[in-house]
Enzyme design. Structure first.
Site, mmCIF file in Angstrom:
data_model
loop_
_atom_site.group_PDB
_atom_site.id
_atom_site.type_symbol
_atom_site.label_atom_id
_atom_site.label_comp_id
_atom_site.label_asym_id
_atom_site.label_seq_id
_atom_site.Cartn_x
_atom_site.Cartn_y
_atom_site.Cartn_z
ATOM 1 N N SER A 188 -7.511 2.788 13.035
ATOM 2 C CA SER A 188 -6.893 2.344 14.047
ATOM 3 C C SER A 188 -7.192 3.322 15.338
ATOM 4 O O SER A 188 -7.211 3.063 16.439
ATOM 5 C CB SER A 188 -5.317 2.359 13.953
ATOM 6 O OG SER A 188 -5.055 1.790 12.868
ATOM 7 N N ASP A 204 0.875 -1.164 0.228
ATOM 8 C CA ASP A 204 -0.062 0.045 0.147
ATOM 9 C C ASP A 204 0.685 1.260 0.085
ATOM 10 O O ASP A 204 0.484 2.174 -0.596
ATOM 11 C CB ASP A 204 -0.748 -0.037 1.092
ATOM 12 C CG ASP A 204 -2.185 -0.919 0.999
ATOM 13 O OD1 ASP A 204 -2.251 -1.609 0.020
ATOM 14 O OD2 ASP A 204 -2.833 -1.215 2.032
ATOM 15 N N GLY A 205 1.896 1.370 0.628
ATOM 16 C CA GLY A 205 2.736 2.401 0.918
ATOM 17 C C GLY A 205 3.320 2.699 -0.435
ATOM 18 O O GLY A 205 3.449 3.957 -0.854
ATOM 19 N N ARG A 252 -9.854 18.400 22.489
ATOM 20 C CA ARG A 252 -8.560 18.370 23.243
ATOM 21 C C ARG A 252 -8.165 16.845 23.164
ATOM 22 O O ARG A 252 -8.723 15.990 23.370
ATOM 23 C CB ARG A 252 -8.882 18.672 24.945
ATOM 24 C CG ARG A 252 -7.600 18.420 25.562
ATOM 25 C CD ARG A 252 -7.716 18.902 26.812
ATOM 26 N NE ARG A 252 -7.469 20.436 26.753
ATOM 27 C CZ ARG A 252 -7.370 21.457 27.894
ATOM 28 N NH1 ARG A 252 -7.229 20.851 29.206
ATOM 29 N NH2 ARG A 252 -7.213 22.473 27.641
ATOM 30 N N HIS A 285 1.506 16.254 26.811
ATOM 31 C CA HIS A 285 0.243 17.240 27.013
ATOM 32 C C HIS A 285 -0.592 17.261 25.568
ATOM 33 O O HIS A 285 -0.155 17.213 24.646
ATOM 34 C CB HIS A 285 0.327 18.443 27.693
ATOM 35 C CG HIS A 285 1.299 19.443 26.934
ATOM 36 N ND1 HIS A 285 0.902 20.050 25.818
ATOM 37 C CD2 HIS A 285 2.590 19.504 27.125
ATOM 38 C CE1 HIS A 285 1.855 20.836 25.284
ATOM 39 N NE2 HIS A 285 3.139 20.490 26.238
ATOM 40 N N ASP A 292 -4.962 10.350 4.100
ATOM 41 C CA ASP A 292 -5.296 11.108 5.149
ATOM 42 C C ASP A 292 -4.534 12.633 5.231
ATOM 43 O O ASP A 292 -3.334 12.439 4.643
ATOM 44 C CB ASP A 292 -5.488 10.521 6.352
ATOM 45 C CG ASP A 292 -4.076 9.704 6.894
ATOM 46 O OD1 ASP A 292 -3.149 10.148 6.474
ATOM 47 O OD2 ASP A 292 -4.258 8.395 7.287
ATOM 48 N N ALA A 304 -7.084 3.036 7.145
ATOM 49 C CA ALA A 304 -5.793 3.249 7.545
ATOM 50 C C ALA A 304 -5.672 3.683 8.979
ATOM 51 O O ALA A 304 -6.347 3.225 10.037
ATOM 52 C CB ALA A 304 -4.907 3.911 6.451
ATOM 53 N N TYR A 305 -4.980 4.942 9.262
ATOM 54 C CA TYR A 305 -4.837 5.261 10.737
ATOM 55 C C TYR A 305 -6.113 5.759 11.280
ATOM 56 O O TYR A 305 -6.309 5.514 12.432
ATOM 57 C CB TYR A 305 -4.109 6.799 10.436
ATOM 58 C CG TYR A 305 -3.414 7.471 11.768
ATOM 59 C CD1 TYR A 305 -3.381 6.538 13.077
ATOM 60 C CD2 TYR A 305 -2.949 8.393 11.529
ATOM 61 C CE1 TYR A 305 -2.853 7.409 14.140
ATOM 62 C CE2 TYR A 305 -2.416 9.138 12.840
ATOM 63 C CZ TYR A 305 -2.549 8.585 13.955
ATOM 64 O OH TYR A 305 -2.041 9.119 15.238
ATOM 65 N N SER A 306 -6.915 6.436 10.477
ATOM 66 C CA SER A 306 -8.332 6.734 11.030
ATOM 67 C C SER A 306 -9.042 5.370 11.618
ATOM 68 O O SER A 306 -9.713 5.668 12.655
ATOM 69 C CB SER A 306 -9.282 7.161 9.846
ATOM 70 O OG SER A 306 -10.738 7.431 10.467
#
Length: 280
Positions: A184, A67-68, A166, A149, A139, A180-182
């Site tokens: 996860s 994929d990459g 926050r 923080h 993304d 993908a990241y979303s």
């Protein structure tokens, strides 16, 4: 028309799969090209052209890696208007859906023109002052420089305030990038053909925070709170990061271009989800 081969030399050790693809296509009467000068002597008889010329001359592009690899070459495919087939040598293969054992059949069908194109939407991102612009197939991610923080972000849709977050960051994903990241980070899996984008917070400090899905025709603006201690960073498809100072904002819209994926079954995405995501 020729087929441009884009191998990942790290994953395709000794270019074994690339050689197999070149031999099969040539057997089916389809010439192949390369655009990587370092490979000039690796595949004798295969022309190596400058990148722009190779893309212009090619009818289709095949990436060999994962994929990459497809993601990195996908932006060039969009730029030159070329459809792409990804051969999967990686662990997942949501974009690179062709497995090595499928090569003889799928390349035969590619040579015969027996395939369809799945159009995938992209996102366009820019600083409000337009000094930074990029596109994303997967993304756009905004994140702080430390996990010590959280940072505060405000989201606006077509100028209207949506919510304040926050969190460690925010992900704006296309339907393609929803796996993908979303995903996860707790985001939904979207139909790749849907004309939408999803906003997924990363480690939000609010138990009631949920991902939000927006129509692709919307204009989103994400503002880093003026009281944030440090600057934030924004990147598209893990590319170079843009520094977003406290109080600054960036804008996200649907890009006018589409990525054209070569597919051999109507349910390619759902087949990949069932076999490569749900069964892992």
């Amino acid at each position: 028309m020729s087929v441009l081969l884009i191998p990942n030399i790290t994953k395709d050790e000794g270019l074994a799969v690339t050689r197999q693809i070149a031999a099969l296509l040539q057997q089916y009467g389809v010439p192949v090209l390369l655009a990587e000068p370092a490979l000039k002597d690796q595949l004798p008889g295969v022309p190596v052209l400058p990148e722009a010329q190779a893309y212009r001359q090619a009818g289709q592009v095949i990436t060999i890696g994962g994929d990459g690899t497809l993601l990195r070459s996908g932006h060039d495919c969009v730029r030159y208007g070329k459809p792409v087939l990804g051969v999967n040598l990686g662990r997942t293969g949501f974009l690179a859906t062709c497995e090595v054992e499928e090569l003889p059949e799928k390349l035969r069908r590619l040579a015969a023109g027996d395939y369809t194109l799945a159009a995938r939407g992209l996102l366009a991102v820019s600083g409000v002052d337009a000094q930074w612009q990029a596109q994303a197939i997967n993304d756009i991610v905004v994140f702080g420089q430390t996990r010590m923080h959280p940072m505060d972000y405000c989201v606006y849709c077509d100028g209207a305030f949506v919510s304040r977050y926050r969190s460690d960051g925010l992900i704006l994903a296309t339907p393609t990038g929803s796996t993908a990241y979303s995903f996860s980070a707790g985001g939904p899996v979207l139909d790749g053909a849907a004309d939408v984008m999803v906003l997924t917070p990363v480690c939000a400090h609010n138990v009631h925070t949920a991902p939000l899905v927006f129509a692709a025709g919307r204009t989103l603006e994400i503002a880093a709170d003026a009281e944030n201690r440090d600057p934030c960073y924004v990147c598209a498809d893990s590319g170079p990061a843009y520094v977003l100072e406290a109080g600054e904002r960036f804008r996200v819209t649907a890009a006018p271009e589409k990525l054209q994926l070569i597919t051999f079954r109507e349910s390619e995405q759902f087949y990949a989800i069932e076999n490569k995501l749900m069964r892992r």
